[in-house]
Motif scaffolding. Structure first.
Motif, PDB file in Angstrom:
ATOM      1  N   ALA A 134     -22.822  -1.988 -28.023  1.00 43.80           N
ATOM      2  CA  ALA A 134     -21.648  -1.964 -28.889  1.00 43.80           C
ATOM      3  C   ALA A 134     -21.825  -1.008 -30.065  1.00 43.80           C
ATOM      4  O   ALA A 134     -20.862  -0.431 -30.565  1.00 43.80           O
ATOM      5  N   ARG A 135     -23.060  -0.829 -30.508  1.00 44.32           N
ATOM      6  CA  ARG A 135     -23.316  -0.019 -31.704  1.00 44.32           C
ATOM      7  C   ARG A 135     -23.770   1.403 -31.378  1.00 44.32           C
ATOM      8  O   ARG A 135     -23.904   2.234 -32.286  1.00 44.32           O
ATOM      9  N   LEU A 136     -24.034   1.685 -30.113  1.00 44.81           N
ATOM     10  CA  LEU A 136     -24.689   2.937 -29.765  1.00 44.81           C
ATOM     11  C   LEU A 136     -23.872   4.166 -30.165  1.00 44.81           C
ATOM     12  O   LEU A 136     -24.436   5.163 -30.638  1.00 44.81           O
ATOM     13  N   GLY A 137     -22.549   4.113 -29.988  1.00 44.25           N
ATOM     14  CA  GLY A 137     -21.732   5.270 -30.333  1.00 44.25           C
ATOM     15  C   GLY A 137     -21.882   5.670 -31.788  1.00 44.25           C
ATOM     16  O   GLY A 137     -22.047   6.855 -32.115  1.00 44.25           O
ATOM     17  N   ALA A 138     -21.845   4.678 -32.669  1.00 41.60           N
ATOM     18  CA  ALA A 138     -21.998   4.962 -34.097  1.00 41.60           C
ATOM     19  C   ALA A 138     -23.412   5.450 -34.408  1.00 41.60           C
ATOM     20  O   ALA A 138     -23.605   6.349 -35.240  1.00 41.60           O
ATOM     21  N   VAL A 139     -24.414   4.873 -33.743  1.00 39.32           N
ATOM     22  CA  VAL A 139     -25.800   5.288 -33.963  1.00 39.32           C
ATOM     23  C   VAL A 139     -25.978   6.764 -33.593  1.00 39.32           C
ATOM     24  O   VAL A 139     -26.568   7.549 -34.350  1.00 39.32           O
ATOM     25  N   LEU A 140     -25.470   7.149 -32.438  1.00 39.66           N
ATOM     26  CA  LEU A 140     -25.618   8.536 -32.009  1.00 39.66           C
ATOM     27  C   LEU A 140     -24.855   9.490 -32.930  1.00 39.66           C
ATOM     28  O   LEU A 140     -25.339  10.591 -33.242  1.00 39.66           O
ATOM     29  N   HIS A 141     -23.677   9.067 -33.373  1.00 44.06           N
ATOM     30  CA  HIS A 141     -22.894   9.915 -34.278  1.00 44.06           C
ATOM     31  C   HIS A 141     -23.630  10.147 -35.593  1.00 44.06           C
ATOM     32  O   HIS A 141     -23.669  11.270 -36.113  1.00 44.06           O
ATOM     33  N   THR A 154     -33.897   9.872 -32.759  1.00 41.85           N
ATOM     34  CA  THR A 154     -33.252   9.967 -31.450  1.00 41.85           C
ATOM     35  C   THR A 154     -34.257   9.730 -30.335  1.00 41.85           C
ATOM     36  O   THR A 154     -33.933   9.106 -29.311  1.00 41.85           O
ATOM     37  N   ARG A 155     -35.470  10.220 -30.502  1.00 46.67           N
ATOM     38  CA  ARG A 155     -36.524   9.922 -29.519  1.00 46.67           C
ATOM     39  C   ARG A 155     -36.774   8.411 -29.452  1.00 46.67           C
ATOM     40  O   ARG A 155     -36.991   7.847 -28.362  1.00 46.67           O
ATOM     41  N   ALA A 156     -36.735   7.766 -30.606  1.00 43.80           N
ATOM     42  CA  ALA A 156     -36.963   6.318 -30.631  1.00 43.80           C
ATOM     43  C   ALA A 156     -35.845   5.572 -29.915  1.00 43.80           C
ATOM     44  O   ALA A 156     -36.089   4.609 -29.175  1.00 43.80           O
ATOM     45  N   VAL A 157     -34.602   6.013 -30.123  1.00 43.25           N
ATOM     46  CA  VAL A 157     -33.471   5.391 -29.427  1.00 43.25           C
ATOM     47  C   VAL A 157     -33.599   5.633 -27.924  1.00 43.25           C
ATOM     48  O   VAL A 157     -33.335   4.735 -27.112  1.00 43.25           O
ATOM     49  N   ARG A 158     -34.032   6.806 -27.535  1.00 41.98           N
ATOM     50  CA  ARG A 158     -34.178   7.093 -26.109  1.00 41.98           C
ATOM     51  C   ARG A 158     -35.283   6.234 -25.486  1.00 41.98           C
ATOM     52  O   ARG A 158     -35.186   5.849 -24.307  1.00 41.98           O
ATOM     53  N   ALA A 159     -36.323   5.933 -26.255  1.00 43.25           N
ATOM     54  CA  ALA A 159     -37.370   5.048 -25.738  1.00 43.25           C
ATOM     55  C   ALA A 159     -36.802   3.663 -25.436  1.00 43.25           C
ATOM     56  O   ALA A 159     -37.246   2.983 -24.504  1.00 43.25           O
ATOM     57  N   LEU A 160     -35.814   3.231 -26.243  1.00 41.62           N
ATOM     58  CA  LEU A 160     -35.139   1.957 -25.985  1.00 41.62           C
ATOM     59  C   LEU A 160     -34.185   2.043 -24.797  1.00 41.62           C
ATOM     60  O   LEU A 160     -34.040   1.085 -24.038  1.00 41.62           O
ATOM     61  N   LEU A 161     -33.526   3.198 -24.658  1.00 41.32           N
ATOM     62  CA  LEU A 161     -32.475   3.364 -23.652  1.00 41.32           C
ATOM     63  C   LEU A 161     -32.754   4.621 -22.821  1.00 41.32           C
ATOM     64  O   LEU A 161     -32.019   5.615 -22.900  1.00 41.32           O
ATOM     65  N   PRO A 162     -33.807   4.615 -22.009  1.00 43.13           N
ATOM     66  CA  PRO A 162     -34.221   5.840 -21.309  1.00 43.13           C
ATOM     67  C   PRO A 162     -33.240   6.330 -20.255  1.00 43.13           C
ATOM     68  O   PRO A 162     -33.297   7.503 -19.863  1.00 43.13           O
ATOM     69  N   GLU A 203     -26.019   9.949 -22.632  1.00 45.94           N
ATOM     70  CA  GLU A 203     -25.617  10.506 -23.917  1.00 45.94           C
ATOM     71  C   GLU A 203     -26.760  10.532 -24.921  1.00 45.94           C
ATOM     72  O   GLU A 203     -26.844  11.438 -25.747  1.00 45.94           O
ATOM     73  N   VAL A 204     -27.656   9.551 -24.845  1.00 41.13           N
ATOM     74  CA  VAL A 204     -28.840   9.597 -25.709  1.00 41.13           C
ATOM     75  C   VAL A 204     -29.687  10.813 -25.335  1.00 41.13           C
ATOM     76  O   VAL A 204     -30.127  11.574 -26.204  1.00 41.13           O
ATOM     77  N   ALA A 205     -29.894  11.004 -24.033  1.00 44.89           N
ATOM     78  CA  ALA A 205     -30.643  12.173 -23.580  1.00 44.89           C
ATOM     79  C   ALA A 205     -29.915  13.462 -23.951  1.00 44.89           C
ATOM     80  O   ALA A 205     -30.544  14.453 -24.355  1.00 44.89           O
ATOM     81  N   GLY A 206     -28.580  13.454 -23.833  1.00 43.85           N
ATOM     82  CA  GLY A 206     -27.810  14.638 -24.183  1.00 43.85           C
ATOM     83  C   GLY A 206     -27.932  15.000 -25.650  1.00 43.85           C
ATOM     84  O   GLY A 206     -28.064  16.176 -26.004  1.00 43.85           O
ATOM     85  N   LEU A 207     -27.898  13.985 -26.515  1.00 42.16           N
ATOM     86  CA  LEU A 207     -28.026  14.248 -27.949  1.00 42.16           C
ATOM     87  C   LEU A 207     -29.413  14.790 -28.277  1.00 42.16           C
ATOM     88  O   LEU A 207     -29.552  15.741 -29.048  1.00 42.16           O
ATOM     89  N   LEU A 208     -30.455  14.191 -27.707  1.00 46.91           N
ATOM     90  CA  LEU A 208     -31.803  14.697 -27.947  1.00 46.91           C
ATOM     91  C   LEU A 208     -31.923  16.135 -27.456  1.00 46.91           C
ATOM     92  O   LEU A 208     -32.516  16.990 -28.137  1.00 46.91           O
ATOM     93  N   ALA A 209     -31.366  16.425 -26.273  1.00 43.02           N
ATOM     94  CA  ALA A 209     -31.398  17.787 -25.753  1.00 43.02           C
ATOM     95  C   ALA A 209     -30.675  18.750 -26.683  1.00 43.02           C
ATOM     96  O   ALA A 209     -31.167  19.855 -26.962  1.00 43.02           O
ATOM     97  N   LEU A 210     -29.506  18.346 -27.179  1.00 45.68           N
ATOM     98  CA  LEU A 210     -28.744  19.193 -28.096  1.00 45.68           C
ATOM     99  C   LEU A 210     -29.553  19.512 -29.346  1.00 45.68           C
ATOM    100  O   LEU A 210     -29.602  20.671 -29.796  1.00 45.68           O
ATOM    101  N   MET A 211     -30.201  18.501 -29.909  1.00 43.32           N
ATOM    102  CA  MET A 211     -31.017  18.724 -31.107  1.00 43.32           C
ATOM    103  C   MET A 211     -32.163  19.688 -30.825  1.00 43.32           C
ATOM    104  O   MET A 211     -32.425  20.623 -31.601  1.00 43.32           O
ATOM    105  N   LEU A 212     -32.871  19.465 -29.729  1.00 45.85           N
ATOM    106  CA  LEU A 212     -34.025  20.309 -29.402  1.00 45.85           C
ATOM    107  C   LEU A 212     -33.604  21.749 -29.140  1.00 45.85           C
ATOM    108  O   LEU A 212     -34.241  22.698 -29.620  1.00 45.85           O
ATOM    109  N   LEU A 213     -32.528  21.932 -28.383  1.00 40.21           N
ATOM    110  CA  LEU A 213     -32.071  23.277 -28.041  1.00 40.21           C
ATOM    111  C   LEU A 213     -31.548  24.030 -29.257  1.00 40.21           C
ATOM    112  O   LEU A 213     -31.665  25.256 -29.346  1.00 40.21           O
ATOM    113  N   THR A 214     -30.976  23.294 -30.200  1.00 35.27           N
ATOM    114  CA  THR A 214     -30.479  23.916 -31.431  1.00 35.27           C
ATOM    115  C   THR A 214     -31.624  24.187 -32.399  1.00 35.27           C
ATOM    116  O   THR A 214     -31.752  25.281 -32.956  1.00 35.27           O
ATOM    117  N   ASP A 215     -32.484  23.188 -32.588  1.00 32.68           N
ATOM    118  CA  ASP A 215     -33.594  23.324 -33.525  1.00 32.68           C
ATOM    119  C   ASP A 215     -34.601  24.374 -33.063  1.00 32.68           C
ATOM    120  O   ASP A 215     -35.341  24.918 -33.887  1.00 32.68           O
TER     121      ASP A 215
END
Length: 420
Positions: free
Chosen positions: A185-192, A223-231, A235-247
């Motif tokens: 229920a909270r994941l959308g806000a967490v990722l945002h 985000t890595r920590a959230v992905r460890a919870l929800l592997p 969308e969690v993987a997508g957000l982590l990928a977006l951060m890594l590719l941008t950073d």
């Protein structure tokens, strides 16, 4: 709320420790507003004392002790007006009172940042309030920075954060990791909120530096920590990928004097190939699962940019197709702005300018420097030098990030010199 002084190494250490300390104090005293106020006072004390006296051997324990003392002093002053026992009973349910007196060493040592992140995104709050509160408590952004991220006045954001704290307090939500159903229920806000923290770190909304590595690195860590919870969440993987590719491009974004270097002019040999490889693998695996979300599409766009050996090799038709898809999934005006730029790269500057004109009525972009900067760039490509100069200057006057401002003014000056 007192804003935390900015420093170099000390500021980074305080930012890393702040959510952990807040988690401990919050678990002890069960009052979000009072706990955050106490932690902020402890951080200000550290910023004042540590440069003079040296960083303590256990900085986290030092901050916890100071913050706990501040909130205890507050409790005692309240008890002086109304009997101490009545105050404790009225503030804390009986079954929680033992927790106040006996916070184990193990509990003090644990990192509560992720629990704090999900708590701030509790469904008792609206999504916008949850994101604002998390940016303040976990990301450490000032109210002004959060207001700029939301494109609203600072006073409006201050009221929103204050109401969010009161809602959390009134709801009596326990400070603990949520169940799997609550996480969903909270994941959308967490990722945002993680997305916004990263963006503020990658291009700061104000100040002398183009980016703040501490913020973007913390967003990636969380985000890595959230992905460890929800592997298995795409969308969690997508957000982590977006951060890594941008950073991955961070080292090439600024010159020796801290000046902004646009994507097309960057030395791509400076890009972090390890981060690019990890990001590409993440988004490829996420997209193959079949359920596509906005972060996965944005990561795919970033991957196309990163996989081009030279700027002129960029597959703009593919990027435009991805933005077409993204537009149907999001009403974010920045997505529409980027779509207009991609359109110009494929179909010519006039096509992009036509799309920009449709954004002029969007109140979320009124007065925003990125709209003027994009228009200036496309006007220059279209050959309208005078209009481009005017919009470069207008964009420079509307940004409070000094490297961006300097870059935009230099573009205007370059065009002025060219017409002589």
């Amino acid at each position: 709320m007192t804003s935390r002084p900015r420093d170099t190494g000390a500021e980074r250490l305080l930012r890393d420790l702040a959510p952990q300390v807040l988690g401990v104090v919050l678990r002890r005293f069960r009052d979000f507003g009072a706990a955050e106020d106490a932690v902020q006072e402890a951080l200000v004390a550290a910023a004042t004392q540590w440069p003079r006296d040296g960083v303590p051997d256990e900085p986290r324990a030092w901050l916890i002790q100071v913050a706990s003392r501040r909130i205890t002093d507050h409790v005692r002053s309240e008890a002086a007006r109304r009997r101490r026992e009545a105050f404790v009973v009225s503030l804390v349910p009986p079954e929680q009172q033992i927790a106040l007196a006996a916070d184990s060493d193990e509990a003090v040592e644990q990192d509560d940042t992720l629990a704090l992140l999900f708590m701030c995104c509790h469904p008792a709050l609206s999504t916008s309030s949850a994101i604002a509160l998390t940016l303040r408590a976990v990301g450490g952004l000032t109210t002004a920075e959060i207001a700029r991220a939301f494109l609203v006045p600072e006073a409006t954001m201050a009221q929103r954060i204050s109401r969010a704290k009161q809602t959390i307090k009134a709801s009596g939500v326990p400070f603990q990791m949520p169940t799997s159903e609550e996480r969903s229920a909270r994941l959308g806000a967490v990722l945002h909120v993680l997305y916004l923290i990263f963006n503020e770190g990658y291009t700061t909304s104000s100040g002398p530096a183009l980016h703040r590595d501490d913020l973007s690195s913390e967003a990636i860590r969380l985000t890595r920590a959230v992905r460890a919870l929800l592997p298995d969440d795409g969308e969690v993987a997508g957000l982590l990928a977006l951060m890594l590719l941008t950073d991955a491009r961070r080292a090439a974004r600024t010159g020796p004097e801290g000046q902004l270097i646009p994507l097309a002019d960057q030395d791509r040999s400076l890009w972090d190939q390890g981060a690019i490889a990890e990001g590409v693998a993440l988004v490829t695996a996420a997209l193959s699962r079949g359920s596509i979300g906005v972060y996965q599409v944005q990561a795919a766009i970033a991957a196309v940019h990163d996989e081009a050996a030279r700027a002129e090799d960029t597959d703009w038709p593919q990027i435009l197709a991805l933005y077409d898809l993204l537009l149907g999934m999001s009403d974010n005006p920045m997505v529409a702005l980027s779509h207009a730029i991609a359109t110009a790269m494929v179909r010519g500057p006039e096509a992009g300018l036509e799309l920009l004109r449709s954004l002029d009525a969007d109140p979320r972009l009124q007065g925003h420097h990125r709209l003027d900067a994009a228009r200036a760039h496309l006007l220059e490509r279209a050959g309208d030098r005078e209009a481009a100069i005017a919009h470069y200057r207008r964009a420079a006057g509307r940004t409070t990030n000094l490297p961006e401002q300097s870059y935009l003014l230099s573009q205007a000056a370059r065009l002025c010199d060219a017409r002589k």
